[in-house]
Design a protein around this motif. Structure first.
Motif: not given
Length: 63
Positions: A5-18, A34-36
């Motif tokens: 695990r690299l990091t937790n993201c608050g939402n799928g958008f932020d995760a996709n950017l990273l 991501e879906i949840m």
């Protein structure tokens, strides 16, 4: 391949950017939950990278 695990993201958008940023450096990643991420209280998702790319991914994430 062992994932870490690299990091937790608050939402799928932020995760996709990273994830796209990591891919531009040749680092493959996987987003889980991501879906949840849009359904409180289950919000948030996690970004995982290969164990061998973990340190490099941390440096990329900080920049």
């Amino acid at each position: 391949m062992k994932l870490q695990r690299l990091t937790n993201c608050g939402n799928g958008f932020d995760a996709n950017l990273l994830q796209h940023k990591l891919e531009s450096y040749g680092i493959r990643s996987l987003i889980k939950n991501e879906i949840m991420s849009g359904y409180p209280p289950l919000s948030g998702c996690a970004l995982f990278v290969d164990d061998g790319d973990y340190l490099r991914a941390q440096r990329v994430m900080r920049n």
